[in-house]
Design a protein around this motif. Sequence first.
Motif, short mmCIF file in Angstrom:
data_model
loop_
_atom_site.label_atom_id
_atom_site.label_comp_id
_atom_site.label_asym_id
_atom_site.label_seq_id
_atom_site.Cartn_x
_atom_site.Cartn_y
_atom_site.Cartn_z
N UNK A 159 0.83 -1.21 0.00
CA UNK A 159 0.00 0.00 0.00
C UNK A 159 0.86 1.25 0.00
N UNK A 160 2.00 1.21 0.70
CA UNK A 160 2.89 2.36 0.74
C UNK A 160 3.55 2.60 -0.62
N UNK A 161 3.88 1.51 -1.32
CA UNK A 161 4.44 1.65 -2.66
C UNK A 161 3.43 2.33 -3.59
N UNK A 162 2.16 1.89 -3.49
CA UNK A 162 1.12 2.46 -4.35
C UNK A 162 0.78 3.90 -3.96
N UNK A 163 0.80 4.18 -2.66
CA UNK A 163 0.39 5.51 -2.21
C UNK A 163 1.47 6.55 -2.20
N UNK A 164 2.73 6.14 -2.32
CA UNK A 164 3.84 7.09 -2.27
C UNK A 164 3.72 8.25 -3.25
N UNK A 165 3.39 8.00 -4.54
CA UNK A 165 3.31 9.10 -5.50
C UNK A 165 2.24 10.14 -5.17
N UNK A 166 1.31 9.80 -4.28
CA UNK A 166 0.25 10.75 -3.93
C UNK A 166 0.71 11.79 -2.91
N UNK A 206 3.20 14.17 -2.74
CA UNK A 206 3.32 15.58 -3.14
C UNK A 206 2.01 16.19 -3.62
N UNK A 207 1.09 15.35 -4.07
CA UNK A 207 -0.20 15.86 -4.55
C UNK A 207 -1.11 16.20 -3.38
N UNK A 208 -1.18 15.30 -2.40
CA UNK A 208 -2.09 15.48 -1.27
C UNK A 208 -1.49 16.40 -0.21
N UNK A 209 -0.21 16.23 0.08
CA UNK A 209 0.42 16.97 1.16
C UNK A 209 1.12 18.23 0.67
N UNK A 210 1.92 18.10 -0.38
CA UNK A 210 2.64 19.27 -0.90
C UNK A 210 3.99 18.88 -1.45
N UNK A 270 10.21 12.18 0.36
CA UNK A 270 9.86 10.99 1.12
C UNK A 270 8.89 10.08 0.37
N UNK A 271 8.37 10.55 -0.76
CA UNK A 271 7.33 9.80 -1.47
C UNK A 271 7.80 8.41 -1.88
N UNK A 272 9.02 8.29 -2.36
CA UNK A 272 9.52 7.00 -2.80
C UNK A 272 10.09 6.13 -1.70
N UNK A 273 10.01 6.61 -0.46
CA UNK A 273 10.59 5.87 0.66
C UNK A 273 9.54 5.31 1.61
#
Length: 394
Positions: free
Chosen positions: A291-298, A300-304, A310-313
């Motif tokens: 789930x973290x792998x799938x949600x990582x790209x979101x 910068x979109x959701x948070x900023x 940290x998105x890819x980590x």
Amino acid sequence: MTTGSMARSVGLVAVGSMVANVCAYFVHLPASAWLSTDAYGEFAVLLQATLVLGVPALAVQAVTAREVVAGRPIGSLVRLGGITAAAVAMLAAIAVWPFTVFAHTGAVATAAAFTVAPLLVLIAVGQGIIQGRTEFRRLAWVIGTVGVARTVPPFVALAFGGGPASALVATMAGAVAAAVLVAWQARLVAPEAGSMSLPRLSPASVLQASQVQLVLISATSVDLLLARAVLGESDSGVYALGTVASKVAFWLPQAVGLVVFPRLADAQRSAATLRTAIMVLVGLSAATTLASVAGGPLVPIVIGEDYRPVAGLLWLFAITGGALAVLQVALLAAIARHRTRIAAVPWVVLAVEVVLILTCATSVAGLAVIAAGSAVVAAALTVTVLSRDDTVRP
């Protein structure tokens, strides 16, 4: 308890725990979005410091539940909880000033956050009574409601433009309300009397369990607590957001430990129960990692955009949390079997982790790798030592 009733109990407590955890981590979303990275880093590190000071609360709940099952009078457990809460309050008061200097946090925000710690002890006494009475439906409701009571006030404070200090004062007010709620529910299920033939309950029992719980909470907190010292204020805020994934992976399966604790105390079933619990936890860890792998790209979109590094980590943080969940159940088994000396294993790993963080962590990714590796090693070694100990001490 039959397999079916245990499954239902785990399900009920899991729902309550999920509500509490969603509430606890939901507040990080507006905090990270509405506060600057510096202010959010202060808010996050103080919340984590509160959990460290609240370690005795975890020990009190385990001891209380165990003693309720044994038939100990509730009055003695309440007194023990009161003594522990007073001791935690004194420790928190002493720690305010040194922490503000070390972590560069505000005095008001730090004082408000640390005031929550003794309230957590009082909440734990009530939850331990309910757990010991195997009122898992009520326990699930209490856990979820306490989570809401502790989360809504800081959310409101942030929504009205408050900073870390205002949010943490609101958190303190919510903890007061939660303590009152749990006391009321515990009174409804407390037995009229208990066995007077049991030996006197000493505060040492809480201290023994506390050192086990302390290493667990320290392991879940040390990376974030040291982040501001090794990464700086801005990067520590970025790292703090990543730790949300590790905390979700860690707290998501806590219902398993709450329900299987009595079986872990049974010499005949302890080893099999521990193996089953670990299998469940590994499966949940795999799910949260994916789930973290799938949600990582979101992120910068959701948070900023500030949090893009940290998105890819996030998957790495999820592995950390999953390994710590396995460590948690292993240490609960140690408490249940009165083998708290096994905690020496994760203590050694923690000491090595601190040295590595202070000497090698120069980036968000580097700190995340150290934390993940340490968690996996601590969990694997502790389970191995506990399993070998079971074979020589049935």
